[in-house]
Design an enzyme around this catalytic site. Structure first.
Site, short mmCIF file in Angstrom:
data_model
loop_
_atom_site.label_atom_id
_atom_site.label_comp_id
_atom_site.label_asym_id
_atom_site.label_seq_id
_atom_site.Cartn_x
_atom_site.Cartn_y
_atom_site.Cartn_z
N GLU A 28 0.88 -1.16 0.00
CA GLU A 28 0.00 0.00 0.00
C GLU A 28 0.92 1.22 0.00
O GLU A 28 1.60 1.49 0.99
CB GLU A 28 -0.88 -0.02 1.25
N GLN A 47 -2.04 16.70 -6.47
CA GLN A 47 -1.42 16.42 -7.77
C GLN A 47 -0.40 15.31 -7.60
O GLN A 47 0.32 15.27 -6.61
CB GLN A 47 -0.75 17.71 -8.26
N ASP A 48 -0.34 14.41 -8.59
CA ASP A 48 0.70 13.37 -8.64
C ASP A 48 1.59 13.68 -9.84
O ASP A 48 1.10 14.00 -10.92
CB ASP A 48 0.10 11.98 -8.83
N ARG A 59 18.01 16.81 -10.50
CA ARG A 59 16.85 17.70 -10.58
C ARG A 59 16.73 18.44 -9.25
O ARG A 59 16.62 17.83 -8.20
CB ARG A 59 15.58 16.90 -10.86
N HIS A 62 14.40 22.38 -5.91
CA HIS A 62 13.22 23.17 -6.23
C HIS A 62 12.32 23.43 -5.01
O HIS A 62 12.25 22.62 -4.11
CB HIS A 62 12.37 22.45 -7.28
N LYS A 71 5.89 17.32 -0.38
CA LYS A 71 6.07 16.26 -1.38
C LYS A 71 6.27 14.92 -0.69
O LYS A 71 7.05 14.81 0.26
CB LYS A 71 7.28 16.55 -2.26
N HIS A 118 13.79 20.77 -2.53
CA HIS A 118 13.87 19.33 -2.81
C HIS A 118 14.59 19.10 -4.13
O HIS A 118 14.42 19.83 -5.10
CB HIS A 118 12.46 18.74 -2.91
N TYR A 131 5.84 11.42 -7.25
CA TYR A 131 5.67 12.19 -6.02
C TYR A 131 4.34 12.91 -6.02
O TYR A 131 3.87 13.42 -7.02
CB TYR A 131 6.83 13.14 -5.75
N GLU A 142 7.95 29.57 -8.49
CA GLU A 142 9.01 28.55 -8.41
C GLU A 142 10.37 29.20 -8.18
O GLU A 142 10.68 30.26 -8.74
CB GLU A 142 9.04 27.72 -9.69
N LYS A 169 17.79 25.90 -16.00
CA LYS A 169 17.17 26.54 -14.82
C LYS A 169 17.90 26.12 -13.54
O LYS A 169 18.22 26.95 -12.70
CB LYS A 169 15.69 26.16 -14.75
N ASP A 170 18.18 24.82 -13.41
CA ASP A 170 18.83 24.34 -12.19
C ASP A 170 20.28 24.81 -12.09
O ASP A 170 20.79 24.99 -10.99
CB ASP A 170 18.75 22.82 -12.10
#
Length: 183
Positions: A28, A47-48, A59, A62, A71, A118, A131, A142, A169-170
């Site tokens: 589960e 949201q998933d 990544r 953020h 998250k 994260h 996530y 953001e 961006k990162d």
């Protein structure tokens, strides 16, 4: 579900019970009532998200300065090094980080509440990361913290001489002293 604290207040490792036999396994991955009880929170998810990345893609780090997102992160294929950085000025762990290996093999999940940056580094040839988030994606809020900021000093498990693969961006994230943070 076994819940373990980390070195950062409110960031938790969730270890679901896995039932396996000759046919495969069952677990589960989420139960709202159990999540609320074990995290002592009333967060709900709206949201998933699902990302697929190849080895050494990094990544993050953020976060959203408004419409902040908690998250719940898990890996369904491959392995990542998942990181949370505390950006809550009022926290005793402000500016500190924690990192955990999440993989399809260990089935661990990491709960990262709002107020944290994260990010993750892919360790396997490919990784699929799922996530759940507590608020909707809001690109105008953001922000990104530099993955290699020396004042945070995250120890990324990169082989010697290997640089992570970053989005543009990162690669332009804020240095920690200049990054927007939370009360």
């Amino acid at each position: 579900m076994d819940i373990q604290p980390t070195a950062l207040d409110d960031v938790l490792i969730l270890k679901p019970q896995v039932f396996g036999d000759h046919r495969g396994f069952f677990l589960e991955s989420f139960n709202q009532k159990l999540f609320a009880e074990t995290t002592n929170s009333s967060w709900s998810f709206v949201q998933d998200n699902h990302s697929r990345s190849t080895q050494y893609i990094l990544r993050g780090l953020h976060y959203q300065t408004q419409q902040t997102q908690g998250k719940l992160v898990r890996v369904v294929a491959g392995e990542i090094f998942d990181v949370a950085v505390d950006l809550r000025r009022s926290s005793p762990t402000f500016g500190q980080w924690v990192g955990e290996i999440l993989s399809a093999e260990n089935n661990h999940q990491l709960w990262i509440p709002p107020g944290f940056a994260h990010g993750f580094l892919v360790l396997s040839p490919v990784a699929d990361v799922l996530y759940k988030v507590t608020d909707y994606y809001a690109p105008h809020y953001e922000s990104s913290l530099r993955w290699d900021d020396p004042s945070v000093a995250i120890t990324w498990p990169l082989p010697p001489g290997v640089q992570p693969i970053l989005s543009q961006k990162d690669s332009q994230g804020f240095a920690f002293p200049d990054a927007p943070n939370f009360p």
